[in-house]
Design an enzyme around this catalytic site. Structure first.
Site, PDB file in Angstrom:
ATOM      1  CG  ASP A 143     -31.823 -19.437 -57.156  1.00 43.78           C
ATOM      2  OD1 ASP A 143     -32.017 -18.230 -56.950  1.00 43.78           O
ATOM      3  OD2 ASP A 143     -32.736 -20.277 -57.187  1.00 43.78           O
ATOM      4  CD  GLU A 175     -38.276 -20.321 -55.528  1.00 45.03           C
ATOM      5  OE1 GLU A 175     -38.726 -20.267 -56.676  1.00 45.03           O
ATOM      6  OE2 GLU A 175     -37.565 -19.418 -55.035  1.00 45.03           O
TER       7      GLU A 175
END
Length: 702
Positions: free
Chosen positions: A43, A243
């Site tokens: 990420d 998320e």
């Protein structure tokens, strides 16, 4: 702390020295997309524009090309194209020995008013807020106690514009536990996104309560003390954990008097229909500084009806067991019958789905076995079915088999919710096939649900969310703080948890999609996010390139007088009507061998009105059974009736933008080195009034 900073600085300097000698030409290394100098990334984190510099932090393993020892890497840019690797910002505590704290995803802000009190001598503190993951139970320097595998939210600050960072050990974590009544979710509580809200003069923070599909909202005056004020969710796509939440305003159609708020949420699995694994959704609504309220038209029903032209192959209705329906059972499924009235603990959705479905949750998850359908001849373009249950391509899956070989596969998404999945079988028309359902898992989502298997010339899609990108490789998208309201820029990890660990890069693993400027426009009477690729294209893109116009492109494939593996392609042609059963497609072939044995097709389907990327023959596709697939996105012609496509090809990635950017598909590919040829194709007849421009793109590493 001094030793920590010294170690991080030395590690960063070593990486910088290696970068100076590395030529960044390893096989599959994108040439104008961001990649790390070495090792694993996932990420993007802490995106911040400050003092005319873009800061990008990211999930980073300093010790290899697999997930682990998660730290915050750091890179900076002045143009969003050329990135300079900086020292590791937050190195996993205890690394390289026993790690006691890892640093998961989060965000960063410039505390220009020094609300935190971290600033000294007039220096503006940059403050990062991130998820601390604690592998062991422990008492922290702040005196707070954390349990094994706990996820909490912590902060660190920098007084030298991001070069070195100090963790606030005296107070961390600043958000220790999830709010009431979700205290038991402390292992799934992560990814804070923080921003300054001008109207309320407070910091606002969002944290995902991941398995509950909820986003908790907090406010703070100083970035240290946080108050839980509201929550939103679940809604729309809930096929996997939530998320990386974002919340930001954008004016609708450029009207600053009509500002909407967009909640952007990633989930894994349960991505866009037709994909496996990860995806990113968004919801348009309003925010009053405390509560986010989705617009009613942005909330979708759980199940979408099948296409009108569907021919049912199996809906598991009627009476009798699976054998009576013509299926062959093995293992614990011998003598079993379709489920009636419930899916796990949920009631079957009423309406077209009837009352029965295939559900291998019989003696709990301990039941294992297979079910094989009667053979049939593939006669339509798509095989559609509803699927739910366990997420395991090897243990809970449905397979299409020809001559005993699996040619298509799908799996559940760790949810009882049934969503549409479709296989494009147009290349298999006329062949004899069977459908095999496998349940070899005996615990932990060890079952699979299937219903409404049908043949159709239309791909079934579950309209359960607004998808930021319809491809398989656009995940954990997050946006830059520090820009003006109408300059929202996203960056996403260009991979998928389904196969991220197995992709064939060496030395480094993981890349980011092109940064995208987002705007909110009314399209087809609906507010939609529009993507504009960002970067210093003037310096990178070849200015003359290759241009051509055709009054009519003949049916078949036509070679283009341009080659390469780094290019921008602009293609325009008129939409036309086609019968549902007609194979009528137009587009380009890139990254191809001279005999087209290897190729990536990027185009438009006139019958289904969808853009697509076909990577089934894109080179190395063997590392994951779900990788060779065709990905679709619904798309409408412009006011003049034209389809406009902008395509970015870069060694191991393809990004497709339709229209003004209201539609996008992102996919990784792994072609061989000699796959450099380009073609244009027209199937189902010729295509008139075609314009194309192809320009090569130089490497940012040159």
């Amino acid at each position: 702390m001094g030793l920590f900073l010294h170690h991080a600085l030395l590690l960063g300097l070593a990486a910088g020295q290696a970068a100076a000698t590395r030529n960044y030409t390893e096989r599959y290394r994108p040439q104008y997309h961001f990649t790390p100098e070495k090792n694993w990334i996932n990420d993007p984190n802490g995106l911040l524009f400050y003092n005319n510099l873009y800061h990008m932090f990211y999930q980073y393993n300093p010790n290899g090309t697999e997930w682990g020892a998660l730290s915050w890497g750091h890179a900076t840019s002045t143009d969003l194209s050329h990135w300079e690797h900086q020292p590791v910002a937050l190195l996993a505590r205890g690394y390289p020995g026993e790690i006691t704290e890892m640093y998961f995803s989060g965000s960063a802000v410039a505390d220009v008013n020094n609300t935190s009190g971290f600033g000294t001598d007039g220096k503006v503190p940059l403050v990062a807020i991130y998820t601390s993951f604690y592998p062991q139970a422990q008492r922290l320097p702040s005196g707070k106690y954390v349990r094994e595998n706990q996820q909490s939210q912590s902060i660190a600050y920098s007084l030298d514009e991001g070069l070195t960072w100090t963790r606030w050990d005296a107070g961390n974590p600043v958000i220790l536990d999830p709010p009431v009544p979700y205290e038991d979710e402390y292992k799934e509580f992560r990814d804070p996104f923080v921003f300054w809200n001008g109207p309320t003069q407070k910091w606002v923070g969002l944290v995902a309560i991941s398995k509950q599909h909820k986003i908790a909202i907090y406010t703070s005056d100083n970035l240290k003390d946080w108050t839980y004020v509201s929550e939103f969710g679940p809604f729309n796509a809930v096929g996997g954990v939530w998320e990386c939440p974002n919340l930001f305003p954008l004016p609708l159609d450029g009207d600053n008097s009509n500002v909407k708020w967009i909640a952007q949420i990633s989930l894994n699995p349960g991505g866009p229909p037709g994909t496996i694994g990860s995806g990113t959704q968004y919801t348009v609504g309003s925010f009053d500084g405390i509560t986010f309220t989705p617009d009613a038209e942005n909330i979708y029903p759980d199940v979408t009806p099948p296409p009108a032209d569907s021919v049912i192959f199996e809906d598991f209705e009627g009476t009798g067991d699976f054998t009576a329906l013509g299926w062959t059972a093995t293992g614990g499924l011998i003598g079993a019958s379709p489920a009636e009235g419930a899916i796990g603990d949920q009631q079957i959705v009423s309406g077209y789905m009837g009352r029965r479905l295939l559900n291998t949750f019989l003696d709990g998850d301990s039941t294992t076995g297979t079910l094989t359908s009667p053979s049939f001849t593939i006669s339509h373009r798509y095989i559609n079915f509803l699927i739910g249950g366990g997420y395991s391509r090897s243990q809970t899956s449905v397979n299409l088999k020809i001559d005993g070989q699996v040619v298509r596969t799908a799996t559940g998404h760790n949810s009882e919710s049934l969503v549409w999945h479709g296989w494009d079988v147009s290349a298999l028309t006329g062949q004899t096939a069977t459908i095999e359902v496998i349940d070899s898992a005996d615990g932990g989502w060890g079952h699979i649900n299937i219903d409404e298997i049908s043949f159709s010339n239309t791909l079934a899609r579950s309209q359960i969310a607004n998808w930021l990108d319809y491809g398989p490789d656009f995940y954990a998208a997050t946006s830059f703080n520090g820009l003006l309201q109408d300059e929202r820029i996203d960056v996403a990890w260009m991979s998928n948890w389904q196969y991220a660990a197995a992709t064939p890069e060496e030395v480094w693993k993981g890349a980011y999609a092109l940064p995208r400027k987002l705007s909110l426009r009314t399209i087809n009477q609906k507010p939609m996010l529009v993507h504009e690729p960002m970067g210093d294209w003037a310096d990178l893109i070849q200015q003359d390139g290759y241009s051509k116009a055709w009054d009519k492109v003949p049916e078949g494939t036509t070679a283009l007088a341009v080659s390469g593996q780094t290019m921008e392609i602009n293609l325009s042609f008129p939409d036309r009507e086609a019968a549902p059963d007609e194979v009528a497609r137009f587009g380009v072939i890139a990254l191809a061998m001279s005999d087209l044995s290897e190729q990536v097709q990027v185009g438009y389907d006139f019958a289904s009105k969808q853009l697509f990327i076909d990577r089934t023959k894109s080179g190395n596709v063997t590392f994951d059974a779900t990788f060779p697939e065709v990905y679709y996105a619904p798309h409408s012609a412009d006011r003049d009736g034209n389809i406009n496509m902008r395509i970015f090809v870069d060694w191991s990635s393809v990004e497709l933008f339709g229209g003004d950017g209201e539609t996008s598909i992102t996919a990784r590919v792994f072609p061989t080195e000699n796959a450099t040829h380009s073609h244009i194709f027209s199937f189902g007849g010729g295509t008139e009034n075609v314009k194309i421009r192809v320009r090569n793109i130089e490497s940012v590493w040159a």
